[in-house]
Write an enzyme that holds these catalytic residues in place. Structure first.
Site, PDB file in Angstrom:
ATOM      1  N   GLN A  18       4.410  13.078 -16.199  1.00  0.00           N
ATOM      2  CA  GLN A  18       3.505  12.100 -15.599  1.00  0.00           C
ATOM      3  C   GLN A  18       2.071  12.624 -15.543  1.00  0.00           C
ATOM      4  OE1 GLN A  18       6.850  10.936 -12.338  1.00  0.00           O
ATOM      5  NE2 GLN A  18       4.880  10.018 -11.932  1.00  0.00           N
ATOM      6  N   ARG A  36       7.450   6.190  -5.352  1.00  0.00           N
ATOM      7  CA  ARG A  36       7.060   4.817  -5.030  1.00  0.00           C
ATOM      8  C   ARG A  36       6.177   4.731  -3.801  1.00  0.00           C
ATOM      9  NH1 ARG A  36      12.263   1.304  -7.081  1.00  0.00           N
ATOM     10  NH2 ARG A  36      11.415   1.231  -9.156  1.00  0.00           N
ATOM     11  N   CYS A  37       5.258   5.664  -3.732  1.00  0.00           N
ATOM     12  CA  CYS A  37       4.257   5.616  -2.683  1.00  0.00           C
ATOM     13  C   CYS A  37       3.268   6.721  -2.992  1.00  0.00           C
ATOM     14  CB  CYS A  37       4.850   5.878  -1.305  1.00  0.00           C
ATOM     15  SG  CYS A  37       5.395   7.561  -1.062  1.00  0.00           S
ATOM     16  N   GLU A  64       3.751   2.967  -8.905  1.00  0.00           N
ATOM     17  CA  GLU A  64       4.694   2.702  -9.965  1.00  0.00           C
ATOM     18  C   GLU A  64       5.915   2.052  -9.328  1.00  0.00           C
ATOM     19  OE1 GLU A  64       6.109   7.267 -10.372  1.00  0.00           O
ATOM     20  OE2 GLU A  64       6.863   5.730 -11.666  1.00  0.00           O
TER      21      GLU A  64
HETATM   22  O1  CDP Z   1      -0.693   4.877 -10.795  1.00  0.00           O
HETATM   23  P1  CDP Z   1       0.230   3.760 -11.150  1.00  0.00           P
HETATM   24  O2  CDP Z   1       0.050   3.226 -12.530  1.00  0.00           O
HETATM   25  O3  CDP Z   1       1.637   4.035 -10.771  1.00  0.00           O
HETATM   26  O4  CDP Z   1      -0.152   2.582 -10.164  1.00  0.00           O
HETATM   27  P2  CDP Z   1      -1.308   1.536 -10.132  1.00  0.00           P
HETATM   28  O5  CDP Z   1      -2.560   2.032 -10.621  1.00  0.00           O
HETATM   29  O6  CDP Z   1      -1.349   1.101  -8.760  1.00  0.00           O
HETATM   30  O7  CDP Z   1      -0.838   0.318 -11.023  1.00  0.00           O
HETATM   31  C1  CDP Z   1       0.434  -0.056 -11.468  1.00  0.00           C
HETATM   32  C2  CDP Z   1       0.270  -1.215 -12.475  1.00  0.00           C
HETATM   33  O8  CDP Z   1      -0.194  -2.407 -11.794  1.00  0.00           O
HETATM   34  C3  CDP Z   1      -0.778  -0.927 -13.550  1.00  0.00           C
HETATM   35  O9  CDP Z   1      -0.422  -1.525 -14.777  1.00  0.00           O
HETATM   36  C4  CDP Z   1      -1.995  -1.570 -12.955  1.00  0.00           C
HETATM   37  O10 CDP Z   1      -3.039  -1.751 -13.850  1.00  0.00           O
HETATM   38  C5  CDP Z   1      -1.451  -2.843 -12.325  1.00  0.00           C
HETATM   39  N1  CDP Z   1      -2.346  -3.302 -11.240  1.00  0.00           N
HETATM   40  C6  CDP Z   1      -2.956  -4.543 -11.300  1.00  0.00           C
HETATM   41  O11 CDP Z   1      -2.700  -5.298 -12.238  1.00  0.00           O
HETATM   42  N2  CDP Z   1      -3.807  -4.926 -10.271  1.00  0.00           N
HETATM   43  C7  CDP Z   1      -4.065  -4.110  -9.209  1.00  0.00           C
HETATM   44  N3  CDP Z   1      -4.887  -4.487  -8.243  1.00  0.00           N
HETATM   45  C8  CDP Z   1      -3.452  -2.849  -9.139  1.00  0.00           C
HETATM   46  C9  CDP Z   1      -2.590  -2.461 -10.174  1.00  0.00           C
END
Ligand code: CDP
Length: 785
Positions: free
Chosen positions: A222, A369-370, A739
């Site tokens: 990751q 998941r947090c 995620e």
């Molecule tokens: O770091 P990780 O990718 O686990 O988490 P994240 O940045 O929170 O986003 C997870 C997925 O949701 C990604 O594909 C983001 O681009 C999408 N996302 C979104 O569409 N709108 C947001 N406000 C936050 C995340």
């Protein structure tokens, strides 16, 4: 010249279908197991059956004789190369292969490298290890007792099992708040150990080229860039000669953040043998030896005034870290971000005391998941608030409303030191209540009870903290937590975006392309997103703890804006106009008041390579390393309705409403998928997921027959709602969603279920909430049949 559309729809908030799915649904993903290199060897790991034992001897001679075995590696062999121990991402050490002792069941003792994976596994049974069992420590409480066996006696100066002691908040102010309180509510609880259990276990193919010395390591990582640096530090390999490639990853959930011994031995073996070495972990190996989650024991009190106003919070937390402190935590925050435990409430005084202890178990405590340890904090404060509502005899929704941080107080500094950038909690609560039909349900609950049915309505709110992080506060082993984006627009107006983060299923190839599309007007299908190859992407800290969107998403927007600034100059040149006279239409630049005098971004890109003004560098590209000014603070409220069977204790989830606020949603479909994943995880922990250990330290939960994960069959349907409070400092107002969580909070879901059960008459039971435990709890209060 092409006219630019004057009305531009924008790319944020559109449920663009996931680009990456095209290859996944036709079976053309490229996972570690798909990688087959010429002349490749295979590695299998021998693991300890004991949780704590001295190793008297390891005899590998019978294994070495098995045809097809190339070498058997032991800790002593590694010790000759100073590789028997490695640093962890929390600044501790962990054995690569055991030398003196084993300190957990499943610990790596020896590795067989063979021509064939089956031969490698068969040979494990031919290794003779003489173990001398030692007393086992299975709880952090026992670990901290006087006279407990010192698990990490390999560490100079370590005389007990304490790993850290860390405090946040103001002890004195909190004492005063408690002294003046009308009511004090106490809760002692445990968030049990569970496992992220990604669909794909860990693995790698290490390929060290004997001619050039270049190490190409394909691995389930990751955080490929951070891992490259760790490899350089552990193995002493020059960093420019290490290329980590994380291909497609079948789920990570924090489990693929730590560096595991398998990666290190495979790389060392490839270096010594001059041939590629593949290691694929099996399910039991993954469940018993890799980063678990949770395992926090919490004891805390909430001080309240007569009218229900919260005035103080104090919490003591004890963490079972296993035999090494190996999860990646920002180095200033030894218990992760647990001090977000004041949650959504305006509590003027708080004090948090945290301790971590070694036990004879696998290391872990990953950001599952947090964000770092935030689920545990959310769980605790909400259960405490539920308990307060119960003991005060007030409506839990109203107690929350009364104590929420009011919108006018943002930015808000919490008593434990976070500055919440934004928040507006009541609309999310109101929406959850309205969607679930709260008032009507409370009436129905009374009627049901009169009819002898046990119906419960549970609520939980949450505020989490994601997007690590501002580099002045956040680092992993000293590496500051920025992230990066490199954007290059080609002559035909198609683009390539390279990121320091790495998706494990979150859909980055789609959402990050949408961010560029929003800023530059290039459609997402024309933007290739590349991640996970350290030779070909800019340095970043990786994807975990919901940091990709707040940090790398911001870097992407900023890089795209830099490209747009240059595009403006190019457009001015092409249109023979002053830069100040141009306006951005969403798809290109036009002369103000003359929309026909316009250039699309594609035309401008072509000019960047064919017709750029004298004195300007050719090309259209930009890079940004983004250091966020603050974390982001997603929030929400959930409501759950359950009915409990008085005869069996089985509970049925009748309805789930989850209202989440992650600011601007880039791709609502992907966000909803993430939320449903988080809720399913919450359901799993509430209902069935549990890793326990017997008194000898044997792991109960080492396979999917004992460790139960919810499937689509038993997972309840979720009704999702949203409010939108953008993060004021994020370039596009987005906050992370994790995620599959942070919004989509497993803790909030778990709490809502526990609260619902409590309102149905089932009080004080710990997770998992199995029907036998529920029935016993009902029996105690005379409600069982
Ligand atoms: O770091 P990780 O990718 O686990 O988490 P994240 O940045 O929170 O986003 C997870 C997925 O949701 C990604 O594909 C983001 O681009 C999408 N996302 C979104 O569409 N709108 C947001 N406000 C936050 C995340």
């Amino acid at each position: 010249m092409t006219a630019v559309e004057t009305e531009h729809k924008g790319w944020l908030g559109r449920s663009v279908k996931r680009k990456e799915d095209a290859r996944f649904i036709v079976g053309r993903g490229n996972y570690i197991e798909d990688i087959k290199l010429p002349n490749m060897l295979h590695m299998a790991i021998l693991r300890s059956p004991f949780a704590h034992a001295k190793i008297n001897s390891i005899d590998t001679s019978r294994a070495m004789e098995l045809p097809g075995v190339v070498v058997v590696v032991t800790g002593d062999v590694l010790a000759e190369h100073k590789l028997a121990w490695m640093p962890t991402l929390s600044g501790d050490t962990q054995a690569v292969l055991a030398t003196d002792k084993v300190r957990m069941q499943g610990q790596e003792v020896a590795c067989v490298i063979a021509e064939d994976p089956y031969v490698a596994h068969d040979a494990l049974e031919l290794i003779d290890v003489d173990y001398e069992p030692l007393p086992v420590v299975t709880t952090p409480q026992a670990a901290l007792e006087d006279g407990a066996p010192v698990i990490r006696d390999d560490k100079e100066g370590q005389t007990d099992n304490r790993i850290y002691h860390w405090e946040a908040g103001d002890a004195e102010a909190t004492e005063q708040a408690f002294a003046a309180a009308d009511k004090v509510v106490r809760l002692v609880t445990h968030y049990p150990r569970c496992h992220p259990a990604p669909l794909e276990c860990c693995g790698c193919v290490a390929d060290v080229n004997p001619a050039t010395g270049k190490a190409t390591i394909y691995m389930t990582s990751q955080a490929p860039h951070a891992h490259r640096t760790v490899f350089a530090l552990v193995a002493g390999l020059p960093e420019q000669n290490i290329q980590i490639i994380s291909p497609d990853i079948g789920g990570g959930f924090g489990n693929k953040v730590p560096v595991y011994p398998g990666y290190v031995v495979a790389t060392a073996a490839s270096l010594l043998l001059g041939r590629p070495v593949k290691w694929i972990e099996d399910r039991t190996g993954n469940l018993i030896s890799t980063g678990f989650a949770r395992d926090f024991y919490m004891d805390g009190e909430l001080a309240l005034k007569e009218d229900g106003t919260m005035t103080g919070l104090r919490v003591k937390m004890l963490s079972d870290q296993g035999y090494a402190y190996a999860d990646a935590q920002p180095s200033k925050f030894r218990a992760g971000l647990f001090h977000i435990v004041t949650g959504s409430y305006d509590i003027p005084a708080a004090h948090v005391v945290t301790d971590g202890a070694y036990t004879n178990k696998a290391p872990g405590g990953v950001a599952y998941r947090c964000s770092f340890r935030v689920t545990e904090a959310s769980f605790f404060i909400e259960r405490l608030v539920q308990t307060a509502a119960y003991e005060l005899g007030v409506d839990p929704a109203e107690l929350r409303r009364q104590n929420f941080i009011p919108p006018e107080k943002f930015p808000y500094t919490s008593a434990t030191g976070f500055e919440y950038d934004s928040g507006n909690y009541e609309p999310a609560l109101d929406q959850a209540l309205q969607r679930v039909g709260y008032k009507v349900l409370r009436e129905e609950q009374k009627r049901a009870r009169e009819e002898g049915r046990l119906l419960g309505i549970g609520l939980a709110s949450f505020t989490e903290v994601v997007g690590a992080g501002p580099s002045r506060h956040y680092d992993i082993i000293g590496i500051k937590m920025f992230d990066s984006a490199e954007l290059r627009v080609h002559p035909t107006g198609k683009a390539i975006l390279k990121l320091g983060v790495k998706s494990q299923g979150q859909g980055h190839e789609t959402t990050f392309a949408q961010i560029v599309a929003e800023e530059l007007g290039i459609p997402p299908e024309d933007i290739a997103v590349q991640e996970g190859d350290t030779d070909n992407t800019p340095y970043g800290l990786g994807t975990y703890a919901s940091r990709s969107t707040p940090v790398a998403g911001a870097a992407t927007a900023v890089a795209a804006r830099k490209v747009r600034d240059k595009a403006r100059k190019l457009a001015a040149h092409l249109l023979e106009a002053s830069e100040d006279d141009l306006e951005w239409s969403g798809e290109g630049f036009a002369v103000k008041g003359a929309p026909d005098r316009a250039k699309t971004i594609q035309e401008i890109a072509f000019a960047a390579y064919t017709d750029h003004p004298e004195g300007m560098e050719a090309g259209l590209e930009a890079t940004n390393y983004y250091d966020p000014p603050n974390m982001t603070f997603p929030f929400g409220t959930y409501a759950v309705v359950v009915e409990v069977d008085r005869g069996t204790g089985a509970w049925d989830v009748k309805k789930v409403v989850a209202v989440d606020d992650c600011g601007t949603r880039i791709n609502p479909m992907i966000v909803e998928g993430q939320i449903m994943g988080g809720l399913t995880e919450g359901y799993g922990t509430a209902a069935m997921e549990l890793i326990t250990f017997d008194e000898d330290g044997n792991c109960i939960g080492s396979n999917f027959t004992d460790y139960l994960l919810p499937g689509s069959w038993e997972t309840p349907a979720f009704e999702l709602g949203e409010t939108v409070t953008p993060s004021p400092h994020h370039p596009i107002g987005a906050k992370g969603v994790g995620e599959s969580a942070t919004v989509g909070s497993p803790a909030a879901y778990v709490n809502a279920v526990i609260d619902a059960l409590a309102h149905a008459g089932v009080r004080n039971i710990d997770m998992p909430l199995t029907s036998d435990k529920v029935w016993s709890a009902l029996n105690e209060v005379g409600l069982a049949e």
